[in-house]
Scaffold this motif. Sequence first.
Motif, PDB file in Angstrom:
ATOM      1  N   ASN A 279       0.801  -1.215   0.000  1.00 14.06           N
ATOM      2  CA  ASN A 279       0.000   0.000   0.000  1.00 14.06           C
ATOM      3  C   ASN A 279       0.834   1.266   0.000  1.00 14.06           C
ATOM      4  N   GLY A 280       2.124   1.152   0.107  1.00 12.69           N
ATOM      5  CA  GLY A 280       2.968   2.340   0.135  1.00 12.69           C
ATOM      6  C   GLY A 280       3.038   2.945   1.524  1.00 12.69           C
ATOM      7  N   PRO A 281       3.653   4.106   1.643  1.00  7.69           N
ATOM      8  CA  PRO A 281       3.792   4.756   2.951  1.00  7.69           C
ATOM      9  C   PRO A 281       2.433   5.099   3.565  1.00  7.69           C
ATOM     10  N   ASP A 282       2.275   4.836   4.843  1.00  4.31           N
ATOM     11  CA  ASP A 282       1.032   5.110   5.551  1.00  4.31           C
ATOM     12  C   ASP A 282       1.163   6.461   6.252  1.00  4.31           C
ATOM     13  N   VAL A 283       0.406   7.449   5.790  1.00  3.44           N
ATOM     14  CA  VAL A 283       0.446   8.789   6.375  1.00  3.44           C
ATOM     15  C   VAL A 283      -0.946   9.181   6.831  1.00  3.44           C
ATOM     16  N   VAL A 284      -0.986  10.138   7.743  1.00  3.92           N
ATOM     17  CA  VAL A 284      -2.253  10.600   8.312  1.00  3.92           C
ATOM     18  C   VAL A 284      -2.547  12.032   7.911  1.00  3.92           C
ATOM     19  N   VAL A 290       7.246  13.939   2.604  1.00  2.00           N
ATOM     20  CA  VAL A 290       7.560  14.659   1.375  1.00  2.00           C
ATOM     21  C   VAL A 290       8.761  13.988   0.723  1.00  2.00           C
ATOM     22  N   GLU A 291       8.655  13.642  -0.539  1.00  2.00           N
ATOM     23  CA  GLU A 291       9.734  13.010  -1.284  1.00  2.00           C
ATOM     24  C   GLU A 291      10.092  13.870  -2.488  1.00  2.00           C
ATOM     25  N   MET A 292      11.377  13.996  -2.724  1.00  2.00           N
ATOM     26  CA  MET A 292      11.858  14.769  -3.868  1.00  2.00           C
ATOM     27  C   MET A 292      12.826  13.916  -4.670  1.00  2.00           C
ATOM     28  N   ASP A 293      12.781  14.095  -5.964  1.00  2.00           N
ATOM     29  CA  ASP A 293      13.666  13.360  -6.853  1.00  2.00           C
ATOM     30  C   ASP A 293      14.174  14.333  -7.906  1.00  2.00           C
TER      31      ASP A 293
END
Length: 334
Positions: A279-284, A290-293
């Motif tokens: 399910n990917g990262p679990d956030v509330v 925050v992810e940057m590429d």
Amino acid sequence: MTLRFRFSNSDMITTAGVAMRPLEIDDKGGTFERVGQPGITEAFSHQELAEMMRRPDTTYFAGYFDRATQEAHRDKPVQVISELSEKTARLVIWRKAVCDAFLALEAAGLVKRTQRAYEQAKAQLASVTARLVGEGAAAFAKIRPGKEIKIRKLPGSRTVLQWVRSYQAAGYSALSLIPATHLSGNRSRRWCPKAEALMNQVIEIYADTQRPPKVQSIQETRALFIEENARRTSAGATLLTIPSASSVKRRLDSADPFYVCAKRYGATAAARKFAMSSNGPDVVRPMERVEMDENKLDVMSLLTLTGIWDPASELRSKRLCSRRSTPPKRRSQK
């Protein structure tokens, strides 16, 4: 008196972007055949050959078509030592001096290809190497009296014997002594836009419904370079550097795996293969994660990949290349 050159059938000459190999040399001159164009020959007198060899756009490759020379050129970034940087060229010339010194001492019976014999003759080998380097292109020119001179230290017997074996197997060509790491850390663009476009063709050739193997796709891509060089030879244009099979394979390995799978096996199979398994990262809360590429990409490579570069004129391409290499001027603030 006209200067005469001795050519063999395995030599090659490039002048004004045209590659030729000698067919016959006699008292009147020589007959040359264009590389990649069998039957297209040109005859030159010895006077014309002498004038051509003095031209700055003429390059002579001795024994270019010999098998040993071809083995030395394979997977090498240059055709002649002078194309290397000064630092790398001096290192290659020093390695060549080490090999020549070792072979000379071996012929005189003063050293053998064993570790013990090498250690016993190491001082004499260093002396002969220093003399050869001092007389060659790697010599220290215009050294002021009292200035410090750096002398390279000889490596161990295993390294030197490996150099000697490679040197002999390549027909005593210094190209075999180019260090494999001399381009490490270089992130600049190595291919022209046309070569970039041909290199990217390996992805489309491999990503086909007929599912060709990687070896076949790489061979067909390199064949595109040969066809393009044949066309450029007839037009008198500059030839493209044919990439090695490993370089083409690296370009193929950099392709998007989903795109390749979708083209070869269909979109359904690709979606099934690359489906998410979690399910990917679990956030509330928003902004909790925050992810940057980021990735630095040459704009010419991007234009080539999108096909924008193809209709650009040659003059516009040269202007864009010159602008890329010239840093922008800063405005002075008053």
